[in-house]
Motif scaffolding. Structure first.
Motif, PDB file in Angstrom:
ATOM      1  N   ILE A   1      74.121  -3.540 -14.761  1.00  0.00           N
ATOM      2  CA  ILE A   1      74.914  -3.537 -13.540  1.00  0.00           C
ATOM      3  C   ILE A   1      76.287  -4.156 -13.777  1.00  0.00           C
ATOM      4  O   ILE A   1      77.284  -3.723 -13.195  1.00  0.00           O
ATOM      5  CB  ILE A   1      74.169  -4.269 -12.403  1.00  0.00           C
ATOM      6  CG1 ILE A   1      74.918  -4.156 -11.074  1.00  0.00           C
ATOM      7  CG2 ILE A   1      73.922  -5.720 -12.746  1.00  0.00           C
ATOM      8  CD1 ILE A   1      75.027  -2.764 -10.529  1.00  0.00           C
ATOM      9  N   ALA A   2      76.365  -5.166 -14.665  1.00  0.00           N
ATOM     10  CA  ALA A   2      77.656  -5.814 -14.936  1.00  0.00           C
ATOM     11  C   ALA A   2      78.613  -4.857 -15.623  1.00  0.00           C
ATOM     12  O   ALA A   2      79.819  -4.859 -15.343  1.00  0.00           O
ATOM     13  CB  ALA A   2      77.440  -7.061 -15.790  1.00  0.00           C
ATOM     14  N   ALA A   3      78.099  -4.031 -16.519  1.00  0.00           N
ATOM     15  CA  ALA A   3      78.961  -3.086 -17.231  1.00  0.00           C
ATOM     16  C   ALA A   3      79.567  -2.064 -16.279  1.00  0.00           C
ATOM     17  O   ALA A   3      80.691  -1.588 -16.495  1.00  0.00           O
ATOM     18  CB  ALA A   3      78.168  -2.373 -18.322  1.00  0.00           C
ATOM     19  N   VAL A   4      78.848  -1.718 -15.219  1.00  0.00           N
ATOM     20  CA  VAL A   4      79.367  -0.771 -14.228  1.00  0.00           C
ATOM     21  C   VAL A   4      80.321  -1.479 -13.265  1.00  0.00           C
ATOM     22  O   VAL A   4      81.460  -1.063 -13.066  1.00  0.00           O
ATOM     23  CB  VAL A   4      78.216  -0.108 -13.447  1.00  0.00           C
ATOM     24  CG1 VAL A   4      78.760   0.712 -12.288  1.00  0.00           C
ATOM     25  CG2 VAL A   4      77.400   0.775 -14.371  1.00  0.00           C
TER      26      VAL A   4
ATOM     27  N   THR B   1      74.364 -14.298 -20.447  1.00  0.00           N
ATOM     28  CA  THR B   1      74.271 -13.543 -21.700  1.00  0.00           C
ATOM     29  C   THR B   1      74.400 -12.046 -21.438  1.00  0.00           C
ATOM     30  O   THR B   1      75.114 -11.329 -22.160  1.00  0.00           O
ATOM     31  CB  THR B   1      72.930 -13.841 -22.400  1.00  0.00           C
ATOM     32  OG1 THR B   1      72.810 -15.250 -22.604  1.00  0.00           O
ATOM     33  CG2 THR B   1      72.849 -13.133 -23.739  1.00  0.00           C
ATOM     34  N   GLY B   2      73.715 -11.569 -20.397  1.00  0.00           N
ATOM     35  CA  GLY B   2      73.832 -10.156 -20.042  1.00  0.00           C
ATOM     36  C   GLY B   2      75.243  -9.780 -19.649  1.00  0.00           C
ATOM     37  O   GLY B   2      75.761  -8.726 -20.048  1.00  0.00           O
ATOM     38  N   GLU B   3      75.886 -10.631 -18.858  1.00  0.00           N
ATOM     39  CA  GLU B   3      77.284 -10.392 -18.465  1.00  0.00           C
ATOM     40  C   GLU B   3      78.186 -10.368 -19.695  1.00  0.00           C
ATOM     41  O   GLU B   3      79.085  -9.533 -19.789  1.00  0.00           O
ATOM     42  CB  GLU B   3      77.746 -11.498 -17.514  1.00  0.00           C
ATOM     43  CG  GLU B   3      77.120 -11.446 -16.130  1.00  0.00           C
ATOM     44  CD  GLU B   3      77.914 -10.604 -15.161  1.00  0.00           C
ATOM     45  OE1 GLU B   3      78.907  -9.975 -15.584  1.00  0.00           O
ATOM     46  OE2 GLU B   3      77.538 -10.571 -13.968  1.00  0.00           O
ATOM     47  N   LEU B   4      77.964 -11.284 -20.627  1.00  0.00           N
ATOM     48  CA  LEU B   4      78.808 -11.364 -21.818  1.00  0.00           C
ATOM     49  C   LEU B   4      78.711 -10.104 -22.669  1.00  0.00           C
ATOM     50  O   LEU B   4      79.725  -9.559 -23.123  1.00  0.00           O
ATOM     51  CB  LEU B   4      78.418 -12.596 -22.644  1.00  0.00           C
ATOM     52  CG  LEU B   4      79.236 -12.842 -23.915  1.00  0.00           C
ATOM     53  CD1 LEU B   4      80.706 -13.037 -23.580  1.00  0.00           C
ATOM     54  CD2 LEU B   4      78.700 -14.063 -24.663  1.00  0.00           C
ATOM     55  N   VAL B   5      77.482  -9.628 -22.876  1.00  0.00           N
ATOM     56  CA  VAL B   5      77.300  -8.386 -23.644  1.00  0.00           C
ATOM     57  C   VAL B   5      77.974  -7.217 -22.932  1.00  0.00           C
ATOM     58  O   VAL B   5      78.644  -6.387 -23.559  1.00  0.00           O
ATOM     59  CB  VAL B   5      75.798  -8.105 -23.851  1.00  0.00           C
ATOM     60  CG1 VAL B   5      75.588  -6.736 -24.503  1.00  0.00           C
ATOM     61  CG2 VAL B   5      75.162  -9.190 -24.704  1.00  0.00           C
ATOM     62  N   ALA B   6      77.823  -7.163 -21.607  1.00  0.00           N
ATOM     63  CA  ALA B   6      78.424  -6.071 -20.837  1.00  0.00           C
ATOM     64  C   ALA B   6      79.943  -6.092 -20.919  1.00  0.00           C
ATOM     65  O   ALA B   6      80.590  -5.045 -21.057  1.00  0.00           O
ATOM     66  CB  ALA B   6      77.982  -6.162 -19.380  1.00  0.00           C
ATOM     67  N   LEU B   7      80.517  -7.284 -20.841  1.00  0.00           N
ATOM     68  CA  LEU B   7      81.977  -7.409 -20.764  1.00  0.00           C
ATOM     69  C   LEU B   7      82.665  -7.370 -22.118  1.00  0.00           C
ATOM     70  O   LEU B   7      83.903  -7.332 -22.178  1.00  0.00           O
ATOM     71  CB  LEU B   7      82.340  -8.714 -20.042  1.00  0.00           C
ATOM     72  CG  LEU B   7      81.961  -8.735 -18.559  1.00  0.00           C
ATOM     73  CD1 LEU B   7      82.063 -10.152 -18.004  1.00  0.00           C
ATOM     74  CD2 LEU B   7      82.850  -7.799 -17.773  1.00  0.00           C
TER      75      LEU B   7
ATOM     76  N   VAL C   1      79.710   7.595 -21.891  1.00  0.00           N
ATOM     77  CA  VAL C   1      78.886   6.899 -22.880  1.00  0.00           C
ATOM     78  C   VAL C   1      78.542   5.494 -22.377  1.00  0.00           C
ATOM     79  O   VAL C   1      77.405   5.027 -22.517  1.00  0.00           O
ATOM     80  CB  VAL C   1      79.604   6.816 -24.236  1.00  0.00           C
ATOM     81  CG1 VAL C   1      78.771   6.032 -25.251  1.00  0.00           C
ATOM     82  CG2 VAL C   1      79.904   8.211 -24.769  1.00  0.00           C
ATOM     83  N   GLY C   2      79.543   4.826 -21.773  1.00  0.00           N
ATOM     84  CA  GLY C   2      79.305   3.491 -21.229  1.00  0.00           C
ATOM     85  C   GLY C   2      78.239   3.487 -20.156  1.00  0.00           C
ATOM     86  O   GLY C   2      77.330   2.642 -20.156  1.00  0.00           O
ATOM     87  N   PHE C   3      78.321   4.453 -19.210  1.00  0.00           N
ATOM     88  CA  PHE C   3      77.294   4.559 -18.170  1.00  0.00           C
ATOM     89  C   PHE C   3      75.936   4.914 -18.779  1.00  0.00           C
ATOM     90  O   PHE C   3      74.889   4.489 -18.296  1.00  0.00           O
ATOM     91  CB  PHE C   3      77.690   5.605 -17.133  1.00  0.00           C
ATOM     92  CG  PHE C   3      78.837   5.192 -16.254  1.00  0.00           C
ATOM     93  CD1 PHE C   3      79.104   3.859 -16.002  1.00  0.00           C
ATOM     94  CD2 PHE C   3      79.664   6.152 -15.669  1.00  0.00           C
ATOM     95  CE1 PHE C   3      80.158   3.475 -15.185  1.00  0.00           C
ATOM     96  CE2 PHE C   3      80.718   5.778 -14.848  1.00  0.00           C
ATOM     97  CZ  PHE C   3      80.967   4.438 -14.609  1.00  0.00           C
TER      98      PHE C   3
END
Length: 549
Positions: free
Chosen positions: A4-7, A157-163, A177-179
């Motif tokens: 969700i953070a990556a989106v 950690t999840g936010e960091l990987v996403a960002l 590809v990101g989605f």
């Protein structure tokens, strides 16, 4: 969290560049989406506590969110489902804005993600915390405090990987590809959830949580002409033996919101008591549960401005970064959305340090299991957040002046401090708020998920307030000869720095408002008593109760 953070954190780039929405509409689309995610957390908490339980709510919501990710990935991959490619940054360009079925697919996918994520979020916290407590044992404050810190560490950690990784993938390999990676991450998360289904300690749903609350208000209104007795012992459901209150979890009578006590007054005819329906007569414990809900509302409201500041870091600060020099080296550029990874880089070190060093030291001084109380932790974060907007305003003014007067572009690292300061404030406020609401949850009516969801709904109102402020500021500051502070697609023409100063002032006022309400608030007596061990050698039950209180 990674999915969700990556989106969410890079959504403004997709909406602006691919859907061709104007900048202010793009920012509002993002804040409305994120606001809806957190508002729907209340619905997720209600479903869990009333009907489905946390596990089944998470499972169903997870598949809804997964379907939204799939639809976003498909639209981002198939060019026919998006407007024709166009550069929105060119002044002379007239880009086609997404409308009709293209906009419909986009909003449909986006709000499937919002529905699934919103219902999932509060249940992750409450379901995890439920693993550390038995039905009749609340004496696990230290473990709960550690769990909340560990959960926040996992989220960071999840936010960091996403960002970092996922935003880089979106920038260099395309949003499709990101989605797609977010979709795969969500599928993996669901498999992890299902893998533990045989070992979870599940709290069963206990029926609708709103009926007992409604009964208190209805009964109090019907008996509004009654005089509240000075002796609380004659109220319906008041325990003659106070030991029962401590050992069973029934809430003892408090003096706040005394008008609600009228719901507990028994109706007499002569010397006989009349049997009354639950809509005319409630117990003291039931009324005290409603009092707790009313008492936490001011604390909840004081965190809305805090989350309005967060909204700026996910929208305007990202666009701020696009107007700066993003080169780290000659051949490597930093995606502006990755700036949001800066606080999480700090927090993955700060959160363990807080848990292993600060909490034990503070525990020796204060005697509190969590080092400092959740309310003190929230207040510390609210105060620090003000300086995030002060930093943002100063740097934006410097960036704008350099661009207009000297035609120079500042390095993107100039805006790092506003992210760092806010990250530090979030470590205090976010975790403190979750711990506060969970510890105030009403065990008798099984409202753990719903009260935890109130934490997330604060994010919702903060993001909605951001959208409202942007629209109001544009309307108030625009005139016939000039546009508003945030009306242009060009930050050099806008006055984002003044908008940041406005938020800094609102944040400081909000902090003093919070001090007032936190001093007014008092913890539920049953909560504090359960954290006090019984004194050795005290045989009299009444003395045990007095000692515990």
């Amino acid at each position: 969290m990674m999915a969700i953070a990556a989106v969410g954190n890079n959504l403004i780039t997709y909406v602006f560049n691919e859907m061709h929405f104007p900048l202010s509409k793009s920012a509002n689309t993002v804040t409305n989406f994120i606001g809806t995610v957190f508002l729907l957390s209340l619905f997720g908490g209600f479903l869990s506590d009333s009907y489905l339980g946390s596990f089944w709510t998470m499972l169903i919501s997870g598949f809804i969110e997964l379907s939204g990710f799939i639809l976003l990935s498909v639209q981002a991959h198939i060019v026919q489902l998006r407007p024709a490619q166009c550069n929105m940054m060119e002044v002379s360009s007239s880009c086609e804005e997404a409308k009709g079925y293209k906009a419909g697919i986009f909003y449909g996918a986006l709000y499937l993600v919002a529905l699934g994520s919103g219902c999932l979020k509060p249940n992750i916290i409450s379901h995890g915390a439920d693993q550390f407590r038995n039905n009749n044992d609340l004496k696990q404050s230290k473990k709960l405090s550690t769990f909340f810190n560990c959960a926040y560490f996992a989220f960071c950690t999840g936010e960091l990987v996403a960002l970092t990784i996922l935003v880089w993938v979106q920038t260099h390999s395309g949003m499709d590809v990101g989605f797609g990676v977010s979709t795969a991450a969500m599928a993996m998360g669901l498999m992890c959830l299902i893998s533990g289904s045989f070992i979870y300690r599940n709290q069963p749903p206990r029926g609708t949580i709103f009926t007992p609350i409604a009964q208190v208000f209805v009964a109090a209104i019907k008996k509004r002409k009654q005089i509240s007795p000075s002796n609380a012992g004659i109220l319906h459901g008041s325990q003659k033996n106070m030991l029962t209150n401590v050992t069973t979890g029934n809430l003892i009578h408090t003096q706040k919101f005394r008008f609600l006590d009228k719901a507990c007054i028994k109706t007499e005819t002569g010397n006989e008591m009349i049997d009354e329906s639950p809509w005319r007569l409630c117990t003291v414990s039931q009324v005290e549960q409603v009092k707790i809900l009313l008492s936490v509302i001011p604390i909840f409201a004081c965190t809305i401005i805090f989350n309005t500041i967060l909204a700026q870091l996910q929208t305007f600060s990202v666009q701020q970064g696009t107007a700066m020099n993003t080169h780290l080296t000659k051949n490597f550029q930093i995606p502006p959305a990755s700036l949001q990874s800066i606080p999480y880089m700090m927090l993955i070190f700060m959160v363990p340090l807080y848990e292993t060093a600060f909490v034990p030291m503070a525990r020796k001084i204060t005697g509190k299991d969590s080092g400092i109380s959740p309310l003190q932790r929230v207040g510390t974060g609210l105060f620090i957040a003000t300086f995030s907007m002060v930093s943002a305003a100063l740097i934006e003014n410097k960036r704008r002046n350099n661009a207009i007067k000297f035609h120079k572009t500042l390095s993107i690292f100039w805006i790092a401090p506003q992210f760092l300061v806010f990250g530090l404030s979030e470590m205090f406020t976010a975790v403190g708020l979750v711990e506060f609401f969970y510890k105030q949850s009403i065990k008798a009516n099984g409202m753990q998920s719903f009260l935890t969801a109130m934490t997330y709904s604060s994010y919702s109102f903060g993001f909605y307030l951001s959208s409202l402020l942007v629209s109001l500021v544009n309307k108030i500051t625009s005139s016939g000869s000039s546009t508003g502070w945030l009306s242009e697609n060009d930050l050099n023409k806008d006055r984002l720095d003044l908008f940041y100063w406005l938020l800094a002032a609102l944040s400081l006022i909000n902090f003093f408002n919070y001090i007032f309400w936190s001093r007014w608030y008092s913890y539920n007596p049953i909560s504090s008593s359960l954290h006090t061990p019984p004194l050795d050698g005290v045989e009299d039950p009444q003395k045990k109760v007095i000692s515990a209180l």
